[in-house]
Design a protein around this motif. Structure first.
Motif, PDB file in Angstrom:
ATOM      1  N   GLN A  51       0.869  -1.153   0.000  1.00 15.41           N
ATOM      2  CA  GLN A  51       0.000   0.000   0.000  1.00 15.41           C
ATOM      3  C   GLN A  51       0.916   1.216   0.000  1.00 15.41           C
ATOM      4  N   TYR A  52       0.629   2.192  -0.818  1.00 19.64           N
ATOM      5  CA  TYR A  52       1.552   3.300  -0.987  1.00 19.64           C
ATOM      6  C   TYR A  52       1.058   4.525  -0.236  1.00 19.64           C
ATOM      7  N   HIS A  53       1.967   5.096   0.532  1.00 19.48           N
ATOM      8  CA  HIS A  53       1.632   6.320   1.256  1.00 19.48           C
ATOM      9  C   HIS A  53       2.393   7.486   0.649  1.00 19.48           C
ATOM     10  N   ILE A  54       1.712   8.556   0.475  1.00 25.77           N
ATOM     11  CA  ILE A  54       2.344   9.750  -0.076  1.00 25.77           C
ATOM     12  C   ILE A  54       2.110  10.875   0.911  1.00 25.77           C
ATOM     13  N   ARG A  55       3.163  11.610   1.202  1.00 29.33           N
ATOM     14  CA  ARG A  55       2.978  12.762   2.075  1.00 29.33           C
ATOM     15  C   ARG A  55       2.997  14.018   1.210  1.00 29.33           C
ATOM     16  N   LEU A  56       1.876  14.684   1.158  1.00 28.44           N
ATOM     17  CA  LEU A  56       1.788  15.898   0.342  1.00 28.44           C
ATOM     18  C   LEU A  56       2.184  17.096   1.189  1.00 28.44           C
ATOM     19  N   GLU A  57       2.919  17.996   0.592  1.00 27.63           N
ATOM     20  CA  GLU A  57       3.323  19.215   1.288  1.00 27.63           C
ATOM     21  C   GLU A  57       2.094  20.054   1.616  1.00 27.63           C
ATOM     22  N   GLY A  58       2.011  20.505   2.855  1.00 27.17           N
ATOM     23  CA  GLY A  58       0.914  21.401   3.204  1.00 27.17           C
ATOM     24  C   GLY A  58       1.215  22.796   2.715  1.00 27.17           C
ATOM     25  N   THR A  59       0.196  23.590   2.567  1.00 29.69           N
ATOM     26  CA  THR A  59       0.448  25.003   2.261  1.00 29.69           C
ATOM     27  C   THR A  59       0.946  25.662   3.536  1.00 29.69           C
ATOM     28  N   TYR A  60       1.383  26.883   3.490  1.00 34.65           N
ATOM     29  CA  TYR A  60       2.008  27.557   4.619  1.00 34.65           C
ATOM     30  C   TYR A  60       1.145  27.436   5.876  1.00 34.65           C
ATOM     31  N   GLY A  61       1.743  26.910   6.932  1.00 40.11           N
ATOM     32  CA  GLY A  61       1.033  26.804   8.210  1.00 40.11           C
ATOM     33  C   GLY A  61       0.234  25.533   8.362  1.00 40.11           C
ATOM     34  N   ASP A  62       0.074  24.767   7.291  1.00 40.44           N
ATOM     35  CA  ASP A  62      -0.694  23.522   7.373  1.00 40.44           C
ATOM     36  C   ASP A  62       0.226  22.332   7.603  1.00 40.44           C
ATOM     37  N   GLU A  63      -0.310  21.335   8.221  1.00 40.37           N
ATOM     38  CA  GLU A  63       0.405  20.069   8.328  1.00 40.37           C
ATOM     39  C   GLU A  63       0.363  19.394   6.953  1.00 40.37           C
ATOM     40  N   PRO A  64       1.463  18.728   6.566  1.00 40.33           N
ATOM     41  CA  PRO A  64       1.397  17.962   5.312  1.00 40.33           C
ATOM     42  C   PRO A  64       0.327  16.876   5.432  1.00 40.33           C
ATOM     43  N   THR A  65      -0.352  16.589   4.356  1.00 40.05           N
ATOM     44  CA  THR A  65      -1.413  15.587   4.368  1.00 40.05           C
ATOM     45  C   THR A  65      -0.873  14.251   3.894  1.00 40.05           C
ATOM     46  N   LYS A  66      -1.379  13.194   4.483  1.00 39.44           N
ATOM     47  CA  LYS A  66      -0.949  11.865   4.065  1.00 39.44           C
ATOM     48  C   LYS A  66      -2.046  11.238   3.218  1.00 39.44           C
ATOM     49  N   CYS A  67      -1.661  10.736   2.058  1.00 36.72           N
ATOM     50  CA  CYS A  67      -2.602  10.059   1.174  1.00 36.72           C
ATOM     51  C   CYS A  67      -2.138   8.635   0.972  1.00 36.72           C
ATOM     52  N   TYR A  68      -3.024   7.788   0.561  1.00 41.76           N
ATOM     53  CA  TYR A  68      -2.596   6.428   0.278  1.00 41.76           C
ATOM     54  C   TYR A  68      -3.347   5.875  -0.912  1.00 41.76           C
ATOM     55  N   PHE A  69      -2.752   4.885  -1.533  1.00 47.47           N
ATOM     56  CA  PHE A  69      -3.456   4.153  -2.584  1.00 47.47           C
ATOM     57  C   PHE A  69      -2.903   2.750  -2.638  1.00 47.47           C
ATOM     58  N   ARG A  70      -3.648   1.861  -3.252  1.00 48.13           N
ATOM     59  CA  ARG A  70      -3.249   0.471  -3.337  1.00 48.13           C
ATOM     60  C   ARG A  70      -3.571  -0.059  -4.727  1.00 48.13           C
ATOM     61  N   TYR A  71      -2.633  -0.842  -5.257  1.00 47.14           N
ATOM     62  CA  TYR A  71      -2.857  -1.482  -6.548  1.00 47.14           C
ATOM     63  C   TYR A  71      -3.556  -2.828  -6.362  1.00 47.14           C
TER      64      TYR A  71
END
Ligand SMILES: [Zn+2]
Length: 86
Positions: free
Chosen positions: A26-46
């Motif tokens: 299962q793949y986790h991606i950490r997306l950069e948050g905009t200024y002041g935000d926590e980065p968001t974690k997304c996931y997907f699975r093949y």
């Protein structure tokens, strides 16, 4: 039986497919948050899906019921409601 929407690799239409197998990784991606935000974690699975019988046009059926690897779980869908990698 779990169904989801995929694109047919023969007629390019959005069609229903059944999920045959979900792969372990299962793949986790950490997306950069905009200024002041926590980065968001997304996931997907093949997984492995099989295209269900469908029509290519009003009169013609598409014979493609092949199996292929695609995203079967995801935080994100595209404009057609098809699951994609975030
Ligand atoms: Zn097709």
């Amino acid at each position: 039986m779990v169904l989801l929407q995929v694109y047919c690799n023969t007629c390019d239409k959005k069609v229903q497919a059944k999920v045959l197998e979900r792969f372990e990784s299962q793949y986790h991606i950490r997306l950069e948050g905009t200024y002041g935000d926590e980065p968001t974690k997304c996931y997907f699975r093949y997984g492995l899906v099989q295209i269900l019988p469908h029509k290519k046009s009003l009169l013609k059926s598409c014979t493609n019921t092949s199996q292929f690897k695609t995203v079967v779980e995801s935080d994100k869908t595209n404009m057609d409601g098809v699951l994609v990698e975030p």
